[in-house]
Write a protein that holds these residues in place. Structure first.
Motif, short mmCIF file in Angstrom:
data_model
loop_
_atom_site.label_atom_id
_atom_site.label_comp_id
_atom_site.label_asym_id
_atom_site.label_seq_id
_atom_site.Cartn_x
_atom_site.Cartn_y
_atom_site.Cartn_z
N ARG A 32 47.12 24.81 41.10
CA ARG A 32 47.27 24.87 42.55
C ARG A 32 46.25 25.84 43.12
O ARG A 32 45.69 26.66 42.40
N ALA A 33 46.05 25.80 44.42
CA ALA A 33 45.08 26.71 45.05
C ALA A 33 45.46 28.16 44.80
O ALA A 33 44.59 29.02 44.66
N SER A 34 46.75 28.46 44.73
CA SER A 34 47.21 29.84 44.51
C SER A 34 47.45 30.15 43.04
O SER A 34 47.95 31.22 42.72
N GLY A 35 47.10 29.22 42.15
CA GLY A 35 47.41 29.37 40.74
C GLY A 35 46.44 30.27 39.98
O GLY A 35 45.38 30.65 40.48
N SER A 36 46.83 30.60 38.75
CA SER A 36 46.03 31.48 37.89
C SER A 36 45.90 30.89 36.50
O SER A 36 46.81 30.20 36.01
N LEU A 37 44.78 31.21 35.86
CA LEU A 37 44.53 30.84 34.47
C LEU A 37 44.40 32.10 33.64
O LEU A 37 43.71 33.05 34.03
N PHE A 38 45.07 32.11 32.48
CA PHE A 38 44.96 33.21 31.53
C PHE A 38 44.46 32.66 30.20
O PHE A 38 45.04 31.72 29.65
N VAL A 39 43.38 33.24 29.69
CA VAL A 39 42.80 32.83 28.41
C VAL A 39 42.86 34.02 27.46
O VAL A 39 42.26 35.07 27.75
N GLN A 40 43.57 33.88 26.35
CA GLN A 40 43.69 34.97 25.39
C GLN A 40 42.71 34.77 24.25
O GLN A 40 42.65 33.71 23.64
N LEU A 41 41.93 35.83 23.96
CA LEU A 41 40.94 35.81 22.89
C LEU A 41 40.81 37.20 22.29
O LEU A 41 41.24 38.19 22.89
N ASP A 42 40.19 37.26 21.11
CA ASP A 42 39.77 38.56 20.61
C ASP A 42 38.32 38.77 21.04
O ASP A 42 37.77 38.00 21.84
N ASP A 43 37.67 39.81 20.53
CA ASP A 43 36.33 40.12 21.03
C ASP A 43 35.24 39.27 20.40
O ASP A 43 34.06 39.45 20.71
N ASN A 44 35.58 38.32 19.56
CA ASN A 44 34.58 37.51 18.88
C ASN A 44 33.80 36.63 19.87
O ASN A 44 32.57 36.58 19.84
N GLU A 45 34.51 35.92 20.74
CA GLU A 45 33.86 35.03 21.72
C GLU A 45 34.19 35.43 23.16
O GLU A 45 33.89 34.68 24.09
N LEU A 46 34.79 36.59 23.34
CA LEU A 46 35.31 36.98 24.65
C LEU A 46 34.24 36.98 25.74
O LEU A 46 34.41 36.39 26.81
N ASP A 47 33.13 37.64 25.48
CA ASP A 47 32.11 37.79 26.52
C ASP A 47 31.42 36.46 26.83
O ASP A 47 31.07 36.20 27.99
N TYR A 48 31.24 35.62 25.82
CA TYR A 48 30.66 34.30 26.07
C TYR A 48 31.63 33.44 26.88
O TYR A 48 31.22 32.68 27.76
N MET A 49 32.92 33.60 26.59
CA MET A 49 33.92 32.85 27.34
C MET A 49 33.93 33.27 28.80
O MET A 49 34.08 32.43 29.70
N LYS A 50 33.75 34.56 29.06
CA LYS A 50 33.74 35.02 30.45
C LYS A 50 32.57 34.43 31.23
O LYS A 50 32.70 34.10 32.41
N VAL A 51 31.42 34.29 30.59
CA VAL A 51 30.27 33.69 31.26
C VAL A 51 30.60 32.25 31.66
O VAL A 51 30.29 31.80 32.77
N VAL A 52 31.24 31.51 30.76
CA VAL A 52 31.62 30.13 31.06
C VAL A 52 32.62 30.08 32.21
O VAL A 52 32.49 29.27 33.13
N LEU A 53 33.61 30.95 32.17
CA LEU A 53 34.63 30.96 33.23
C LEU A 53 34.04 31.40 34.56
O LEU A 53 34.42 30.89 35.62
N ASP A 54 33.11 32.35 34.53
CA ASP A 54 32.43 32.76 35.77
C ASP A 54 31.69 31.57 36.38
O ASP A 54 31.68 31.39 37.60
N GLU A 55 31.06 30.78 35.53
CA GLU A 55 30.32 29.62 36.01
C GLU A 55 31.25 28.55 36.56
O GLU A 55 30.96 27.92 37.57
N LEU A 56 32.38 28.38 35.91
CA LEU A 56 33.31 27.32 36.30
C LEU A 56 34.16 27.69 37.51
O LEU A 56 34.31 26.91 38.45
N PHE A 57 34.72 28.91 37.51
CA PHE A 57 35.62 29.32 38.58
C PHE A 57 34.90 30.09 39.69
O PHE A 57 35.37 30.12 40.82
N GLY A 58 33.77 30.74 39.34
CA GLY A 58 33.10 31.62 40.28
C GLY A 58 33.45 33.07 39.98
O GLY A 58 34.62 33.37 39.71
N THR A 59 32.47 33.94 40.03
CA THR A 59 32.72 35.34 39.70
C THR A 59 33.73 35.98 40.65
O THR A 59 34.44 36.91 40.28
N GLU A 60 33.81 35.47 41.88
CA GLU A 60 34.76 36.05 42.84
C GLU A 60 36.21 35.76 42.46
O GLU A 60 37.13 36.42 42.96
#
Length: 259
Positions: free
Chosen positions: A97-125
């Motif tokens: 939903r427009a007011s919804g949230s996504l939570f992705v649980q990871l360890d530090d192995n792929e964490l920073d790469y995952m954040k780049v993907v999520l920033d691109e998909l959802f927007g850094t804001e």
């Protein structure tokens, strides 16, 4: 970015043998559903039939640690793992939903790469925060492994829409901070007219003479502090380097006119 965000327009409806759904799973007569099978196929079906219908999505995907398990191999190249994740995240975003949230649980192995993907998909804001989760304690064989012991995993928290996001804090009960020992007798008046004292004296004045030694751990005292929170404060030094200009100026004025 084509290798990270593949074209999903050609994703055909999943064959029925790749997944099935158990309706009313759990609570009798409820609407809960448990999907069995390929999660990508199930997500594609949900995104088509029930878009923007979920308030919260939590996923605990493979961490890509280079190990093999009974039902899947947690060992992909980084680009393959990111594509594997991106195909699912695109669909998960459609489900929120427009007011919804996504939570992705990871360890530090792929964490920073995952954040780049999520920033691109959802927007850094739409990045809300990185939550540290204590995942394990230093014990047994984990304490003798070479290198730094890893006790934490992380949640990457993204909002579907920052404009529609609403945060509802969850309060945890705890005893009053013992540093708050000062009392304002008349907080409703202008600050220059405040009458200051000690919380202990105000407590005794209201309760009457003590029949035993005063203790801040006394439940009655702690409840008194909570009930009169608008009267209670603490003294703290003001750093000229860290405090704002207005706060520093107020400190200078108070020194010049202490009364």
């Amino acid at each position: 970015m084509s290798t990270v965000f593949p074209d999903l327009s050609s994703l055909s409806p999943p064959p029925s043998e790749r997944w099935r759904v158990a309706l009313r799973h759990g609570v009798p007569g409820g609407s809960n559903r448990l999907f069995h099978g390929d999660n990508l196929a199930a997500l594609a079906w949900l995104a088509e039939h029930e878009p923007a219908s979920f308030q919260c999505v939590y996923i605990d995907p493979p961490y890509n640690r280079g190990t093999k398990h009974a039902h899947y191999a947690d060992a992909r190249s980084r680009s393959a793992w990111l594509e594997f994740m991106a195909r699912r995240l695109v669909l998960l975003r459609r489900l929120l939903r427009a007011s919804g949230s996504l939570f992705v649980q990871l360890d530090d192995n792929e964490l920073d790469y995952m954040k780049v993907v999520l920033d691109e998909l959802f927007g850094t804001e739409c990045f809300i925060g990185r939550v540290t989760v204590r995942a394990r304690s230093p014990s047994a064989f984990s304490t003798v492994n070479r290198g730094v012991f890893k006790a934490s995993e992380y949640l990457l928290w993204y909002a579907r829409s920052r404009a529609d996001f609403r945060y509802h804090p969850q309060r945890v009960s705890r005893p009053p901070d013992p540093a708050y020992t000062r009392w304002i007798e008349n907080p409703q008046d202008p600050a220059e007219q405040w009458q200051l004292g000690r919380v202990r004296d105000a407590f005794i004045r209201e309760r009457g003479p003590l029949t035993s030694r005063f203790r801040r751990s006394d439940p009655a005292y702690q409840q008194f502090v909570v009930d009169h929170a608008q009267h209670v404060f603490r003294l703290a030094p003001i750093s000229d380097r860290k405090a704002g200009a207005g706060t520093v100026a107020a400190k200078v004025r108070s020194r010049q006119h202490p009364a």
